[in-house]
Design an enzyme around this catalytic site. Structure first.
Site, PDB file in Angstrom:
ATOM      1  N   ASN A   1       0.762  -1.372   0.011  1.00  0.00           N
ATOM      2  CA  ASN A   1       0.133   0.162  -0.040  1.00  0.00           C
ATOM      3  C   ASN A   1       0.844   1.261   0.174  1.00  0.00           C
ATOM      4  O   ASN A   1       1.735   1.382   0.843  1.00  0.00           O
ATOM      5  CB  ASN A   1      -1.024  -0.020   1.314  1.00  0.00           C
TER       6      ASN A   1
ATOM      7  N   HIS B   1      -5.568   3.570  -1.463  1.00  0.00           N
ATOM      8  CA  HIS B   1      -7.126   3.779  -0.901  1.00  0.00           C
ATOM      9  C   HIS B   1      -7.284   5.336  -0.990  1.00  0.00           C
ATOM     10  O   HIS B   1      -6.945   6.270  -0.230  1.00  0.00           O
ATOM     11  CB  HIS B   1      -6.941   3.634   0.664  1.00  0.00           C
TER      12      HIS B   1
ATOM     13  N   ARG C   1      -8.904   8.159  -0.696  1.00  0.00           N
ATOM     14  CA  ARG C   1      -9.882   8.734   0.284  1.00  0.00           C
ATOM     15  C   ARG C   1     -10.575   9.853  -0.328  1.00  0.00           C
ATOM     16  O   ARG C   1      -9.787  10.955  -1.039  1.00  0.00           O
ATOM     17  CB  ARG C   1      -9.356   9.110   1.610  1.00  0.00           C
TER      18      ARG C   1
ATOM     19  N   HIS D   1      -3.919  11.690   0.859  1.00  0.00           N
ATOM     20  CA  HIS D   1      -2.707  11.120   0.254  1.00  0.00           C
ATOM     21  C   HIS D   1      -2.853  10.660  -1.050  1.00  0.00           C
ATOM     22  O   HIS D   1      -2.693  11.208  -2.070  1.00  0.00           O
ATOM     23  CB  HIS D   1      -2.066   9.561   1.055  1.00  0.00           C
TER      24      HIS D   1
ATOM     25  N   GLU E   1      -8.805   0.307  -2.711  1.00  0.00           N
ATOM     26  CA  GLU E   1      -9.626   0.302  -1.643  1.00  0.00           C
ATOM     27  C   GLU E   1     -10.616   1.544  -1.378  1.00  0.00           C
ATOM     28  O   GLU E   1     -10.140   2.665  -1.992  1.00  0.00           O
ATOM     29  CB  GLU E   1      -8.751   0.216  -0.441  1.00  0.00           C
TER      30      GLU E   1
ATOM     31  N   THR F   1      -8.068   6.919  10.021  1.00  0.00           N
ATOM     32  CA  THR F   1      -7.919   5.530   9.358  1.00  0.00           C
ATOM     33  C   THR F   1      -8.893   4.619   9.342  1.00  0.00           C
ATOM     34  O   THR F   1      -9.923   4.870  10.164  1.00  0.00           O
ATOM     35  CB  THR F   1      -6.330   5.208   9.980  1.00  0.00           C
TER      36      THR F   1
ATOM     37  N   HIS G   1      -3.879  -4.044   7.919  1.00  0.00           N
ATOM     38  CA  HIS G   1      -3.760  -3.081   8.869  1.00  0.00           C
ATOM     39  C   HIS G   1      -2.868  -3.430  10.030  1.00  0.00           C
ATOM     40  O   HIS G   1      -3.178  -4.002  10.817  1.00  0.00           O
ATOM     41  CB  HIS G   1      -5.354  -2.691   9.047  1.00  0.00           C
TER      42      HIS G   1
ATOM     43  N   GLY H   1       1.192  -1.344   4.459  1.00  0.00           N
ATOM     44  CA  GLY H   1       1.338   0.054   3.722  1.00  0.00           C
ATOM     45  C   GLY H   1       2.173   0.933   4.982  1.00  0.00           C
ATOM     46  O   GLY H   1       3.678   0.908   4.764  1.00  0.00           O
TER      47      GLY H   1
END
Ligand SMILES: CC(=O)[C@@H](O)[C@H](O)COP(=O)(O)O
Ligand SMILES: NCC(=O)COP(=O)(O)O
EC number: 2.6.99.2
Length: 262
Positions: free
Chosen positions: A23, A59, A61, A66, A90, A120, A211, A234
């Site tokens: 990740n 991911h 978002r 990021h 994701e 998160t 995670h 990640g």
């Protein structure tokens, strides 16, 4: 990391039973703190793939903290050079994920129930609440040829419902295990994840995990939890790469997988 030759010198990464998907969210997080385009997300992914990572995870978002949409398209272009590796995107399918999946068609989409400003990811899906809304989105992804994984807490009783919704895999949310690692509660947590993974396998689902996994806790997890097809890692991996470099870090994580499963 010690100087002994990587265990992988005796077994190519492609043959490992558990794939490593890196990740690269946190490369983008640092990049976004200046308008200079460095560190490069695509160069990070390239080096991780060259070192043997079987996939790249992002991911994107909604708040763009990021990974941003352009990163997704840049990585999609990069992955064309790596047809045997996987791109895993994701996100929350009720927010921005579906539009990205429709354009990019990654090998895998991981549905995560995060709110838009969430610090998160910190929980899996509540299928009693959201399952029926997820069903058509799962079907749409699969019709596009995209494997669907649902981010889930390690609850064995939930796995049949995931299968009934048409998903291909679950991703076990592993922070509770990571927080217990090295403490007395580690064994109890591993049993939770073992039972949940076995229930998923029994339901005909694939098992991913992620995670807060890292080089310390990964081997014990893979030794205890059956059938893990993919770990996406990640935060800790990119932190390690700041000290060791991407290539040596990926090889160290692949060594952990080999040590656990090889
Ligand atoms: C779903 C999950 O556990 C992680 O993949 C997630 O991408 C972490 O998000 P941040 O990198 O924004 O903490
Ligand atoms: N799905 C987990 C992931 O992609 C990375 O999580 P983390 O290693 O950054 O905690």
């Amino acid at each position: 990391m010690n100087s002994t030759a990587s265990l992988l010198s005796v077994q190519p990464a492609a043959s490992l039973p558990t794939a490593l998907s890196v990740n690269v969210n946190k490369v983008a997080l640092v990049r976004n703190t200046r308008h200079l385009g460095i560190p490069s997300v695509t160069r990070a992914a390239q080096q991780c793939l060259e070192a043997g990572a079987q996939g790249i995870t992002v991911h994107p978002r909604p708040d763009g903290r990021h990974i941003r949409e352009q990163d997704v398209f840049d990585l999609q272009a990069l992955m064309q050079d790596w047809p045997q590796r996987e791109f895993n995107i994701e996100g929350n399918p009720f927010h921005n994920l579906m539009e990205i999946v429709r354009q990019v068609r990654p090998q895998q989409a991981t549905f995560v129930p995060d709110s838009e400003g969430q610090f998160t990811s910190d929980h899996g899906w509540n299928l009693a609440q959201d399952g029926e809304r997820l069903r058509p989105l799962i079907a749409e992804c699969r019709a596009l040829g995209v494997r669907v994984s649902l981010f889930m807490d390690p609850v064995p009783e939930a796995m049949a419902a995931v299968k009934a919704l048409g998903a291909d895999r679950i991703e076990l949310y592993t922070e509770p295990y990571a927080a217990a690692w090295g403490y007395a509660a580690q064994a109890e947590q591993l049993e939770r994840y073992r039972a949940a993974a076995q229930a998923a396998l029994d339901a005909g689902l694939g098992v991913n995990a992620g995670h807060d996994l890292n080089r310390d806790n990964l081997v014990d997890f893979l030794r205890s939890v059956p059938g893990v097809a993919e770990v996406s890692i990640g935060h800790a991996l990119i932190a390690d790469a700041l000290e060791l470099g991407y290539r040596a870090t990926v090889r160290a994580y692949l060594d952990c997988i080999l040590a656990a499963r090889g």
